[in-house]
Design a protein around this motif. Structure first.
Motif, PDB file in Angstrom:
ATOM      1  N   PHE A  30      64.342   6.776 114.759  1.00 10.59           N
ATOM      2  CA  PHE A  30      63.824   5.428 114.488  1.00 10.59           C
ATOM      3  C   PHE A  30      62.974   5.470 113.233  1.00 10.59           C
ATOM      4  O   PHE A  30      61.738   5.435 113.273  1.00 10.59           O
ATOM      5  N   ARG A  31      63.662   5.572 112.107  1.00  6.79           N
ATOM      6  CA  ARG A  31      63.015   5.614 110.804  1.00  6.79           C
ATOM      7  C   ARG A  31      63.722   4.656 109.862  1.00  6.79           C
ATOM      8  O   ARG A  31      64.834   4.206 110.130  1.00  6.79           O
ATOM      9  N   ASP A  32      63.074   4.346 108.747  1.00  3.76           N
ATOM     10  CA  ASP A  32      63.610   3.359 107.810  1.00  3.76           C
ATOM     11  C   ASP A  32      65.071   3.653 107.491  1.00  3.76           C
ATOM     12  O   ASP A  32      65.456   4.800 107.236  1.00  3.76           O
ATOM     13  N   GLY A  33      65.879   2.574 107.489  1.00  4.57           N
ATOM     14  CA  GLY A  33      67.289   2.707 107.169  1.00  4.57           C
ATOM     15  C   GLY A  33      68.167   3.046 108.343  1.00  4.57           C
ATOM     16  O   GLY A  33      69.370   3.286 108.165  1.00  4.57           O
ATOM     17  N   ALA A  34      67.615   3.040 109.552  1.00  2.00           N
ATOM     18  CA  ALA A  34      68.374   3.450 110.736  1.00  2.00           C
ATOM     19  C   ALA A  34      69.521   2.503 111.038  1.00  2.00           C
ATOM     20  O   ALA A  34      69.507   1.321 110.687  1.00  2.00           O
ATOM     21  N   VAL A  35      70.521   3.057 111.734  1.00  2.00           N
ATOM     22  CA  VAL A  35      71.590   2.263 112.339  1.00  2.00           C
ATOM     23  C   VAL A  35      71.456   2.400 113.843  1.00  2.00           C
ATOM     24  O   VAL A  35      71.390   3.523 114.363  1.00  2.00           O
ATOM     25  N   LEU A  36      71.392   1.265 114.545  1.00  2.00           N
ATOM     26  CA  LEU A  36      71.341   1.258 116.008  1.00  2.00           C
ATOM     27  C   LEU A  36      72.728   0.943 116.552  1.00  2.00           C
ATOM     28  O   LEU A  36      73.500   0.216 115.925  1.00  2.00           O
ATOM     29  N   GLN A  37      73.027   1.471 117.730  1.00  2.00           N
ATOM     30  CA  GLN A  37      74.349   1.302 118.305  1.00  2.00           C
ATOM     31  C   GLN A  37      74.545  -0.107 118.852  1.00  2.00           C
ATOM     32  O   GLN A  37      73.763  -0.586 119.665  1.00  2.00           O
ATOM     33  N   ARG A  38      75.615  -0.751 118.403  1.00  2.00           N
ATOM     34  CA  ARG A  38      75.940  -2.100 118.852  1.00  2.00           C
ATOM     35  C   ARG A  38      76.497  -2.097 120.279  1.00  2.00           C
ATOM     36  O   ARG A  38      77.019  -1.099 120.770  1.00  2.00           O
TER      37      ARG A  38
END
Length: 506
Positions: A30-38
């Motif tokens: 959880f850091r800048d530029g992260a992608v979270l799972q849809r």
């Protein structure tokens, strides 16, 4: 010293310690530029002070929780649809942590050894590929190469947005996979690259999984023996290193080129071969981050112990799925052709490839066959575009729902047919045989009851291959590409190579 001053100093120090402990921290991804799972519940977690209220906001959602006695906290947000417009993830308690430029898409854990770690800048056509890498919706997080004796909760690293200035250090296999997938789906792709060259599969498994595995006892016995030998090995290494340094100095003094590599330090305490050591340091801190699936490219370092690999490999897949998500897609690369110092006759890697393929008995797995795109003299083939593309075929079909072929011909059976063997396959539409390479490498082999294999001729008969050799009038077994570096020339209409196979168990 003044008592009142001491009292104040104690209070200040105590207050500073309390403030430091109270600061909210988020798990490493959880850091800048992260992608979270849809399209999955979003688990967010971290640390703070005990019994502290933590509030997490993302897009239209707000959830809160009271931390446990050890300061750990965890919340679950409702699933989010894919989103290419960045948002902020905000965690608030005694302090506020803001994670910026967060996208929602598909996240893939990419692991293994050097062929997964190999960077785009080392792949084929690197300059052209780097110049064209304008894909800001592809993000890459490189987990540092570290070892731990116990499961860690944090690890360094940062998300990098794909561009010509950053992509050179991305995993090549993972990037080419992501590019194909992103161009088909349009959704953001997050690549969590947790790989390290020269590593063994047992280092990527938890201690519990290893202890429960049929091969675990031998793994730990081997490690204990290595530790016992380590002092003597280090003495030998020191002598070899001194000799190498003297030779280098002598060459430099004479103005001669010196290209010989320094002797490698023995693997021992705290090394990358520590059973469970890479799982503890490079996988455990990531659990239970939301994933779409996993990619794996490893096996070279385990080739000499191929008999235990099938058990370890399926055990690792089951363990990772139990932690990240049951039945997550798991796609892996079957090792490419490589002589492995044995010329054209060795078959150790053939046995390792067979052990890898046994993982296909697990549901939702896929294998990218690369027996045709390796480099016989180089353990690190540069054509990672083919590797990424073939991995992406599985995701395109089973994740995106495309109606495409994912595999080359896969052996289903063989039986005597006159003086030949009739070999049948699945994924056999449009079978075709390319011309022999003519370099001494072997494609098909056949044997009779004497179990002596000889090179054989092959021809296509519909969806089958007829294999024969004049010197074997009554064949009972057939093999294809059963060498470290074979002549792999059987394909289907999709241009995908047949996986190596043997009909015998000799």
């Amino acid at each position: 010293m003044n008592v009142r001053f001491l009292s104040r100093l104690v209070l200040v120090l105590a207050g500073s310690a309390a403030t430091a402990w109270a600061d909210i921290t988020l798990a490493p991804l959880f850091r800048d530029g992260a992608v979270l799972q849809r399209d999955q519940p979003l688990v967010v977690w971290g640390r703070a002070a005990a019994a502290e209220k933590v509030e997490v906001k993302f897009r239209s959602q707000t959830v809160s929780v009271i931390t446990a006695a050890d300061g750990r906290w965890r919340v679950t947000l409702a699933p989010e649809k894919a989103a290419i417009v960045p948002a902020e993830l905000v965690a608030t308690g005694a302090n506020t942590v803001v994670v910026r430029d967060v996208l929602v898409g598909d996240v893939w854990l990419c692991s293994g050894q050097s062929n997964m770690a190999m960077m785009v800048r080392s792949s084929a056509d690197a300059d052209r590929e780097i110049a064209a890498a304008n894909f800001p919706l592809i993000r890459h997080f490189k987990v540092p190469s570290v070892v731990a004796e116990r499961p860690a909760s944090d690890v360094a690293g940062a998300w990098a947005v794909c561009s010509p200035t950053t992509v050179g250090t991305f995993s090549a296999a993972a990037y080419y996979f992501a590019r194909d997938l992103h161009q088909k789906s349009g959704v953001p792709i997050g690549l969590v690259n947790s790989s390290w060259g020269g590593t063994q599969i047992e280092a990527w498994m938890s201690e519990a999984a290893l202890r429960a595995d049929p091969a675990g006892k031998e793994v730990y016995a081997r490690w204990e023996a290595r530790l016992a030998e380590y002092p003597a090995k280090m003495t030998e290494h020191a002598a070899a290193l001194a000799k190498w340094e003297a030779a280098k100095a002598e060459a430099q003094a004479a103005g001669k080129r010196f290209a010989r590599a320094a002797p490698a330090k023995p693997e021992g305490p705290g090394s990358r071969w520590l059973p469970g050591g890479l799982y503890n340091a490079m996988i455990a801190p990531l659990v239970p981050y939301g994933l779409r699936g996993m990619l794996w490219y490893q096996g070279e370092t385990n080739a000499a112990r191929h008999a235990e690999y099938a058990s370890l490999f399926t055990g690792m897949i089951k363990q990772w799925r139990a932690e990240f998500g049951e039945n997550l897609p798991f796609y892996f690369v079957q090792l490419a052709n490589f002589e492995s110092g044995m010329g054209t006759k060795g078959d150790v890697w053939a046995h390792l490839r067979e052990a890898q393929a046994r993982a296909l008995t697990l549901p939702n797995t896929g294998m990218a066959v690369t027996i045709d795109v390796g480099e016989p003299k180089d353990i690190h083939p540069k054509n990672k575009q083919a590797v990424g593309r073939r991995l992406a075929l599985h995701a395109r079909k089973h994740v995106l729902g495309e109606k495409i072929e994912t595999d080359g011909p896969l052996f289903t059976g063989a039986k005597p047919d006159g003086g030949a063997m009739r070999v049948t396959f699945s994924h056999a539409g449009g079978l075709k045989l390319e011309a022999p390479q003519g370099d001494g490498r072997v494609a098909f082999e056949i044997a009779g009851a004497d179990k002596v294999f000889v090179p054989a001729e092959a021809r296509i008969d519909g969806r089958a291959v007829i294999v024969s050799a004049a010197s074997v009038p009554a064949p009972v077994a057939v093999r294809y590409a059963w060498r470290n570096s074979p002549d792999a020339r059987l394909f289907n209409a999709a241009g995908l190579p047949a996986a190596p196979f043997r009909s015998d168990k000799w």
